[in-house]
Design a protein around this motif. Structure first.
Motif, mmCIF file in Angstrom:
data_model
loop_
_atom_site.group_PDB
_atom_site.id
_atom_site.type_symbol
_atom_site.label_atom_id
_atom_site.label_comp_id
_atom_site.label_asym_id
_atom_site.label_seq_id
_atom_site.Cartn_x
_atom_site.Cartn_y
_atom_site.Cartn_z
ATOM 1 N N LEU A 195 37.774 40.003 44.346
ATOM 2 C CA LEU A 195 39.136 40.678 44.660
ATOM 3 C C LEU A 195 39.998 39.647 45.104
ATOM 4 C CD1 LEU A 195 38.247 43.925 46.080
ATOM 5 C CD2 LEU A 195 38.997 43.489 43.917
ATOM 6 N N VAL A 196 39.636 38.542 45.868
ATOM 7 C CA VAL A 196 40.374 37.551 46.540
ATOM 8 C C VAL A 196 40.834 36.644 45.444
ATOM 9 C CG1 VAL A 196 40.355 35.355 48.012
ATOM 10 C CG2 VAL A 196 39.685 37.477 48.890
ATOM 11 N N GLY A 197 39.999 36.401 44.529
ATOM 12 C CA GLY A 197 40.168 35.460 43.320
ATOM 13 C C GLY A 197 41.338 36.189 42.258
ATOM 14 N N VAL A 198 41.199 37.470 42.215
ATOM 15 C CA VAL A 198 42.082 38.295 41.305
ATOM 16 C C VAL A 198 43.318 38.321 41.774
ATOM 17 C CG1 VAL A 198 42.466 40.434 40.354
ATOM 18 C CG2 VAL A 198 40.188 39.854 40.161
ATOM 19 N N VAL A 199 43.532 38.763 43.312
ATOM 20 C CA VAL A 199 44.955 38.723 43.580
ATOM 21 C C VAL A 199 45.596 37.627 43.848
ATOM 22 C CG1 VAL A 199 46.179 39.462 45.829
ATOM 23 C CG2 VAL A 199 44.076 40.906 45.379
ATOM 24 N N ALA A 200 44.988 36.347 43.924
ATOM 25 C CA ALA A 200 45.549 34.960 44.064
ATOM 26 C C ALA A 200 45.762 34.637 42.649
ATOM 27 C CB ALA A 200 44.466 34.124 44.700
ATOM 28 N N ALA A 201 44.948 35.121 41.704
ATOM 29 C CA ALA A 201 45.494 34.662 40.406
ATOM 30 C C ALA A 201 46.566 35.643 39.688
ATOM 31 C CB ALA A 201 44.370 34.601 39.459
ATOM 32 N N GLU A 202 46.719 36.836 40.273
ATOM 33 C CA GLU A 202 47.352 37.648 39.558
ATOM 34 C C GLU A 202 48.991 37.888 40.350
ATOM 35 O OE1 GLU A 202 47.402 39.296 36.637
ATOM 36 O OE2 GLU A 202 45.306 39.763 36.226
ATOM 37 N N MET A 203 49.124 37.548 41.557
ATOM 38 C CA MET A 203 50.337 37.720 42.229
ATOM 39 C C MET A 203 50.521 36.427 43.245
ATOM 40 S SD MET A 203 51.486 40.965 44.742
ATOM 41 C CE MET A 203 52.046 42.097 43.609
ATOM 42 N N PRO A 204 51.744 36.058 43.133
ATOM 43 C CA PRO A 204 52.062 34.796 43.720
ATOM 44 C C PRO A 204 51.718 35.168 45.429
ATOM 45 C CG PRO A 204 53.846 35.542 42.333
ATOM 46 C CD PRO A 204 52.958 36.627 42.296
ATOM 47 N N ALA A 205 51.222 34.184 46.238
ATOM 48 C CA ALA A 205 50.613 34.450 47.406
ATOM 49 C C ALA A 205 51.953 34.313 48.323
ATOM 50 C CB ALA A 205 49.957 33.159 47.974
ATOM 51 N N ASP A 206 53.146 34.018 48.053
ATOM 52 C CA ASP A 206 54.291 34.202 48.788
ATOM 53 C C ASP A 206 54.887 35.537 48.707
ATOM 54 O OD1 ASP A 206 55.350 33.857 46.500
ATOM 55 O OD2 ASP A 206 56.535 32.183 46.672
ATOM 56 N N PHE A 207 54.205 36.580 47.978
ATOM 57 C CA PHE A 207 54.967 37.754 47.982
ATOM 58 C C PHE A 207 54.757 38.502 49.565
ATOM 59 C CE2 PHE A 207 55.419 39.754 43.371
ATOM 60 C CZ PHE A 207 56.364 38.541 43.215
ATOM 61 N N LYS A 208 55.372 39.466 49.732
ATOM 62 C CA LYS A 208 55.237 40.256 50.990
ATOM 63 C C LYS A 208 53.604 40.468 51.227
ATOM 64 C CE LYS A 208 59.121 39.889 52.816
ATOM 65 N NZ LYS A 208 59.519 39.362 54.235
ATOM 66 N N GLU A 209 53.109 40.811 52.224
ATOM 67 C CA GLU A 209 51.953 41.263 52.696
ATOM 68 C C GLU A 209 51.707 42.431 52.094
ATOM 69 O OE1 GLU A 209 53.863 39.852 54.611
ATOM 70 O OE2 GLU A 209 53.020 38.392 55.853
ATOM 71 N N GLU A 210 52.654 43.537 52.157
ATOM 72 C CA GLU A 210 52.440 45.032 51.825
ATOM 73 C C GLU A 210 52.095 45.145 50.095
ATOM 74 O OE1 GLU A 210 51.735 47.488 53.725
ATOM 75 O OE2 GLU A 210 51.748 46.153 55.056
ATOM 76 N N ALA A 211 52.786 43.981 49.428
ATOM 77 C CA ALA A 211 52.841 44.037 48.010
ATOM 78 C C ALA A 211 51.210 43.516 47.497
ATOM 79 C CB ALA A 211 53.781 43.005 47.348
ATOM 80 N N LEU A 212 50.899 42.415 48.481
ATOM 81 C CA LEU A 212 49.562 42.049 48.190
ATOM 82 C C LEU A 212 48.485 43.071 48.461
ATOM 83 C CD1 LEU A 212 50.086 38.292 49.921
ATOM 84 C CD2 LEU A 212 49.749 38.842 47.416
#
Length: 345
Positions: free
Chosen positions: A83-100
């Motif tokens: 899941l860490v690898g998916v979230v990191a690949a699918e959404m920019p890490a500089d997005f807000k925490e709640e979006a992540l």
């Protein structure tokens, strides 16, 4: 005797100072701790965070067999790392925490549903999922280190916290894990599922998503020759200024059908054949070229990632976000489903 008294006085003073100075040095800090308790709270918080980081999450017991397309090999990783690898690949890490967090929740829902149903469609034998957009894009820790460079530490910390803060949670509709589809940027609205894919899915309804207008991917343009346009779509547009006629739109304001002199094509067909970012398109003939403009990026069904970030910027939490984009869903524990997955091994 008179000469001895000053020595006695001096010795007495030194002894007194030896006793008093440590007390003077300690008391201000002791008073501060008693007054605010800040350092004690910080230490407790740090200890709690360290303990949380050290303890396995609810996702750690489940394993995922991922086909690494670049290497043509299967790697088995635990669900949390996946899941860490998916979230990191699918959404920019500089997005807000709640979006992540919302992204972590959709990613977990997708893979848990797939594992429970033993769905391996699109994955090579022995794998449960690929690392591509066919399923969910996944990057390993080494790949993220190379991609992020000096930003690795803070980005990884942020992604891990998003995954862990939603550990063991999935999205359900009437007790069943949902098809947690997502995409980059809407045209201001999401799509009803049946307007892009076969089947009416009750929680994948068109909703407004005004936050997407600030996305860098909201507008795009593509230019191609009339000849290429005709070849890709299998139509003839003639020499006039009109290039087909839009005869129907979807609930989400995208193109549903276009009439090319009696030949009807769906907006989805046109988007895919012309490789457009969205099925909300318009075009104009300019000489021997056709200039196509689009709004949004992606199929438009489910959660908009830039919309999620816009909601988070307005103070909405991840629960607000997912319940906006997936109508009538609940956030529930996947503990029993994960136990079933583990038992199947």
């Amino acid at each position: 005797m008179k000469k001895i008294k000053p020595l006695i006085v001096l010795a007495t003073l030194l002894i007194a100072l030896t006793l008093v100075v440590p007390a003077v040095l300690v008391l201000p800090f002791s008073d501060e701790h008693k007054a605010s308790g800040k350092l004690g709270e910080d230490l407790k918080k740090t200890s709690a965070e360290n303990a949380k980081a050290a303890s396995p999450s609810a996702d750690a017991a489940v394993e995922v067999a991922v086909f690494r397309s670049a290497k043509s090999k299967i790697e088995t990783v635990n669900l949390e790392n996946y899941l860490v690898g998916v979230v990191a690949a699918e959404m920019p890490a500089d997005f807000k925490e709640e979006a992540l967090k919302a992204q972590a929740l959709t990613a977990r829902t997708y893979i848990v549903k797939r594992l429970v149903s033993k769905d391996t469609l699109g994955a090579p034998k022995g794998a449960q999922v690929t690392d591509t957009q066919i399923h969910q894009v996944y990057k390993s820790d080494d790949e993220l280190r190379r991609a992020w460079g000096a930003d690795y530490a803070w980005k990884m910390k942020k992604i891990v916290e998003a995954v862990r803060s939603t550990a063991g949670q999935i999205l359900t509709y009437k007790g069943e894990a949902i098809q947690a589809t997502f995409f980059s940027t809407s045209n201001g609205y999401t799509e009803n599922s049946e307007d892009y894919w076969p089947g009416n899915i009750p929680y994948l309804r068109s909703v407004s998503s005004p936050w997407d207008k600030s996305s860098p991917k909201f507008n795009s343009q593509k230019v191609m020759t009339v000849k290429a346009f005709e070849a890709k779509l299998g139509v003839k547009v003639g020499t006039g200024s009109q290039v087909g006629k839009i005869v129907e739109r979807t609930t989400g304001k995208r193109v549903a059908k276009v009439d090319f002199n009696g030949k009807l094509l769906s907006g989805k067909e046109i988007r895919e054949k012309l490789d457009l970012r969205s099925s909300d398109f318009a075009w104009e003939r300019k000489g021997t070229n056709i200039v196509i403009t689009t709004k949004g990026f992606g199929h438009g069904v489910g959660m908009s990632q830039y919309g999620a970030n816009g909601m988070a910027e307005e103070g909405k939490n991840y629960k607000d976000i997912v319940k906006h984009y997936y109508q009538g869903v609940e956030i529930t524990s996947a503990e029993s489903l994960m136990a079933t997955i583990t038992a199947q091994k």
